[in-house]
Design a protein around this motif. Sequence first.
Motif, PDB file in Angstrom:
ATOM      1  N   MET A 454       0.837  -1.203   0.000  1.00 16.13           N
ATOM      2  CA  MET A 454       0.000   0.000   0.000  1.00 16.13           C
ATOM      3  C   MET A 454       0.873   1.254   0.000  1.00 16.13           C
ATOM      4  O   MET A 454       0.602   2.227  -0.708  1.00 16.13           O
ATOM      5  CB  MET A 454      -0.938  -0.010   1.217  1.00 16.13           C
ATOM      6  N   ALA A 457       2.610   1.500  -3.362  1.00 15.69           N
ATOM      7  CA  ALA A 457       1.638   1.871  -4.394  1.00 15.69           C
ATOM      8  C   ALA A 457       1.357   3.360  -4.349  1.00 15.69           C
ATOM      9  O   ALA A 457       1.145   4.004  -5.372  1.00 15.69           O
ATOM     10  CB  ALA A 457       0.350   1.084  -4.207  1.00 15.69           C
ATOM     11  N   ASN A 458       1.347   3.919  -3.142  1.00 14.94           N
ATOM     12  CA  ASN A 458       1.134   5.368  -3.024  1.00 14.94           C
ATOM     13  C   ASN A 458       2.250   6.122  -3.725  1.00 14.94           C
ATOM     14  O   ASN A 458       2.019   7.170  -4.319  1.00 14.94           O
ATOM     15  CB  ASN A 458       1.083   5.786  -1.550  1.00 14.94           C
ATOM     16  N   ARG A 461       1.660   5.921  -7.303  1.00 15.86           N
ATOM     17  CA  ARG A 461       0.314   6.378  -7.678  1.00 15.86           C
ATOM     18  C   ARG A 461       0.404   7.280  -8.909  1.00 15.86           C
ATOM     19  O   ARG A 461      -0.296   7.129  -9.873  1.00 15.86           O
ATOM     20  CB  ARG A 461      -0.313   7.146  -6.526  1.00 15.86           C
TER      21      ARG A 461
ATOM     22  N   ILE B  99      -8.557   2.131  -6.093  1.00 19.16           N
ATOM     23  CA  ILE B  99      -7.319   2.823  -5.735  1.00 19.16           C
ATOM     24  C   ILE B  99      -6.508   3.012  -7.016  1.00 19.16           C
ATOM     25  O   ILE B  99      -6.173   2.040  -7.696  1.00 19.16           O
ATOM     26  CB  ILE B  99      -6.558   2.056  -4.644  1.00 19.16           C
ATOM     27  N   THR B 100      -6.276   4.266  -7.329  1.00 24.96           N
ATOM     28  CA  THR B 100      -5.727   4.584  -8.657  1.00 24.96           C
ATOM     29  C   THR B 100      -4.331   4.004  -8.869  1.00 24.96           C
ATOM     30  O   THR B 100      -3.940   3.733  -9.994  1.00 24.96           O
ATOM     31  CB  THR B 100      -5.659   6.107  -8.849  1.00 24.96           C
ATOM     32  N   SER B 101      -3.595   3.843  -7.775  1.00 26.99           N
ATOM     33  CA  SER B 101      -2.229   3.342  -7.936  1.00 26.99           C
ATOM     34  C   SER B 101      -2.169   1.816  -7.925  1.00 26.99           C
ATOM     35  O   SER B 101      -1.097   1.244  -8.055  1.00 26.99           O
ATOM     36  CB  SER B 101      -1.354   3.907  -6.823  1.00 26.99           C
ATOM     37  N   PHE B 102      -3.304   1.171  -7.727  1.00 27.47           N
ATOM     38  CA  PHE B 102      -3.360  -0.296  -7.771  1.00 27.47           C
ATOM     39  C   PHE B 102      -3.922  -0.741  -9.122  1.00 27.47           C
ATOM     40  O   PHE B 102      -4.845  -0.110  -9.661  1.00 27.47           O
ATOM     41  CB  PHE B 102      -4.279  -0.824  -6.660  1.00 27.47           C
ATOM     42  N   GLU B 106      -4.802  -5.874  -8.148  1.00 30.27           N
ATOM     43  CA  GLU B 106      -4.422  -5.442  -6.798  1.00 30.27           C
ATOM     44  C   GLU B 106      -5.613  -4.845  -6.042  1.00 30.27           C
ATOM     45  O   GLU B 106      -5.709  -4.988  -4.822  1.00 30.27           O
ATOM     46  CB  GLU B 106      -3.287  -4.411  -6.868  1.00 30.27           C
ATOM     47  N   LEU B 110      -6.955  -6.411  -2.528  1.00 29.59           N
ATOM     48  CA  LEU B 110      -6.812  -5.615  -1.300  1.00 29.59           C
ATOM     49  C   LEU B 110      -7.669  -6.126  -0.130  1.00 29.59           C
ATOM     50  O   LEU B 110      -7.124  -6.473   0.925  1.00 29.59           O
ATOM     51  CB  LEU B 110      -7.120  -4.146  -1.630  1.00 29.59           C
TER      52      LEU B 110
END
Lengths: 828, 227
Positions: A454, A457-458, A461, B99-102, B106, B110
């Motif tokens: 997580m 991923a941020n 992003r 979630i934009t970055s996943f 993913e 989650l």
Amino acid sequence: MSNLTPIAFRLLRNDLLSGRLLLIVIATSLAVAATGAVRLFTHHIELTLVSESSALLAGDLAVNSTRPLAQELYANAAAAKLETTQVIGLRTVVAYEDRIQMAELRAVSESYPLRGSVRISDAPFAVAQDVVHGPSRGQVWADGRMLQLLDVEVGDSITIGKTELVIEKVLLLEPDRGGDAFSIAPRILVTHFDLEQAGLLLPGTRASYRLLMAGPRDALAKFKAGFVPAPGLKLIDPSTARPEIRDAFQQAERYLSLVAFACVLLAVTGVATAGLNYANHHRNTAAILKTIGLASRPLLALFALELVLLAACAALLGNALAWSVYRILIAQLTAAIPPISLIEGLVPALEAGSLGLIVLLGFCLPQFAAVAEAPVNQKIGASRANSFGFSALPVAAALLVLLLLLPWHLEHRETILIVLAGMLGTAITLALAARLTIAVMNSARGQVSLNWRMGLANISRNAGLSVLQITAIGLGIGVVCLIAAVRGDLITQWRDRLPPSAADHFLINIDPKDVDQMRTFLADHQLSDPGFYPMIRGRLVGINDRSVGPDDYEQPRARRLVNREFNLSWAALAKPHNRITAGQWWSEDAAAGQFSVETGIAETLGIAIGDRLSFNVASDQVSGVVTNLREVNWDDFKVNFFVEATPPTLRELPTTYITAFKAGNGNNDFLPDLVSRFPSVTVIDVSAIMLQVRSVMDRVASALLWVFLFALGASAIILVTVVQTTQKTRTVEIALLKALGATKDRVVIATLCEFATLGAIAGAIGSLGAIATGWWVAAQVFSIPYTPNVWLPIIASAAGALGVTGIGLGVVRSSFTPPVMATIRAND
Amino acid sequence: MNAPIITVSNLEKSFTGPSGNLKILDNINFSIGERSTVAITGVSGAGKSTLLGLIAGLDTASAGEIEVCGQALAQLDENGRALLRRHRMGFVFQSFHLITSFSALENVLLPMELNGLDDARRKAREALRRVGLEHRLDHYPAQLSGGEQQRVALARAFGTTPQLLLADEPTGNLDKTTASAIIELLFELNAEHQTTLLVVTHDDALASRCERIIEIDGGRMANQGGQ
């Protein structure tokens, strides 16, 4: 444009009220505040340094002359409304009963010194006191050595020329003595009246004349502007008055310039980051305005107008902040310099405000240009998506802005260009490394735990934004590492020059047969065994086949050197604190006829390797060839000689010895005993000079610490700005994660992983950039040895991880608490 | 009615605003049985989403009680409510909120990982295959259409086989055709997983597919009826 102005005001007002402008206002105000505060503080430090220097010159400005001072000089000083006083120096003979002694006499008036103070005592080795006047008529203040050499006491009368003067005080130090503790003759201070009564100043008398002046800065500037240089006439500025601390002052000034520019870089980074966010906010507005008929150009003009208005707000806010910070900073300094007046502060304020405008326009206008030019259908609704990233336009604009900033720092162009090049290199490396790291993270995300995934991923992003964040944070850390490292090296160098163990007393004229007894005496008084060096008085009479005399040289220093005897010595081994710069030191069993010459005197007298020098020593003449040149640091209070020879060259000639030791404060009770047991020995006490130099160094170091702390604070605020850029997206995603069942702890840990990774990467790369730039700056700007700390990347990486995590969590903590449903729905 | 999975008794929610105390929900009472499908309808600002948030434990009631899956929400702290959502509930939102970055995979992974499911990656792939996106596993939300994003959201919601699925205007951001497809998929998945479905909607087509409709008007229950 006129019909755009009300719209621009309305846009600005609404944006301000909505809080959307908070970041850009903070960042731009910070740019203004950092620049303004550092410029105000730098200006203040310069004034402080000048004041300290003035105290060491005994005035704010001086004119030295080899001839009596022309009335025109006094007239010019009076026209400039400067306070003046004259100091006349000459060498003369002082007598007491049947004993005579050469003395360096200085005649001063009642107003001497104009700056600083004279240090005197009631008896040799007694408690010192500082006074701001000279002796009275009929009285003389004499160096302790004079009392010792003439075997007189305070209260005795000595004969100077045609007059008799009573020794009133022991003269320890005049403010303008400089590092000249080793004048061959002891010094005495008398009044002009008594000098006239003594009848020593006859036509043709070799004397030096100094006009000391003091007054406001503009009056000094007026005098300087009207000063016409002439042979034998020299203007002495406080900054050039004392060579032993001049370097420290110049280095401090360069350092301040470095920090000022570093703060600008930090602030520019903050504006660049916030500017992207700001432009992004305007996508919808741009689309709507275009839809209702505003063309791209007027739209851009509208945004530019809004930026100008914003810059004006930031200039007001930033300068208010700068002024507060400046007042807080100067309150920490002990130097009694009044704060700069508001009127004087106007120029730095305008400069800082203009800089804010340039930075804001430079970084935001290209972004706005892109927004204004983009098709409408790409804008509506696009503001929600992150669209950060590097493009050629903002990067080119950034470079242009930085180049436009250069005129602000023209006086230290070299420093700025090196820092700029170093930090640009660091920024490029950071950006590339950040891209690489993000790519590696993306591929490794599947292999790490959910918290890390997580967090990582941020970071990925939005690769562009993360690259910008890592670059900004890395630059911030790099700049802080750079100014910390350079400050550390400067202070280390200053301390090395004058270490606590440096000798503060010198004993000269030690009879060779007394050396062993003296060694025992010093050991009995817990003084470590100092070295004893042979010392022979000699006068240079020939270089190669020509004889030399004062008339062969133009330079006053060269004339002085050949006009007097100076100290020679012999040694089999080179002194560890000397550095051979040309030729080679001789072998231990070297034959007679070789000399080693100090580089400064070699340059002054035009002596080179291979030259044959001849000295008159007593009634003998000694000759030899120069086989090496030595660099000597005269400020380190160690025993040094202009000329050294191989032992067989001088060994058989009449010799005395010299030694040096550190007595320390209040540990000189044994000196009267020493003087009585070794009456031929002369004690030279340099503790007062050392105290003076140390005091100045300590104040400069303290000022540098405060400036550094300010830059550190500025970088922390930049970090806050950078972290806040992602606040909105982060708040929504945290709400979403909570809706999906993630506990607050897990969300906090994931955020922590993200910040720690960002900080660690930025710290490591930023510190590597700082090491490279630091090395460059140290070598090119400060001429100091640079010892890179090999642990710095690890320390900076850990500090970056901790700092970014701490500040980051502090900034985003509000994202953990808002109502989840409201947050999610607000973004539907 | 099956055994109740949600029981709402005398529920009140109020906020203190500039003009004083504002009651958003007042005297709400209903029960929802397991495996049933219920729509909450009403005009904008009626309090539907507030009610959904309270049932999900994302907000706390001013008065009254809510019991979900046998647990009184008032007795759970924030972490307890998060765990209840994680183990028992799935969520679908109007704006998908991936979630934009996943990547798609993913995003589905989650909640499975939050739940500590074994073989989560295989199950996530299977969930995406079930919604017809097996060819979009590594695509990021920005690379997907609205309908595809909502399908990923459905896969994410049903991936953990929750007892209760809460949907907030799941078709609100979609065109009619895509909305119909999503409604179809939602009910298919609901039937397959035997999930209780509570959906807040303006969409009559969606509401009409539910066994029961609770209408909220001005913060009060205006009508509740079955099909």
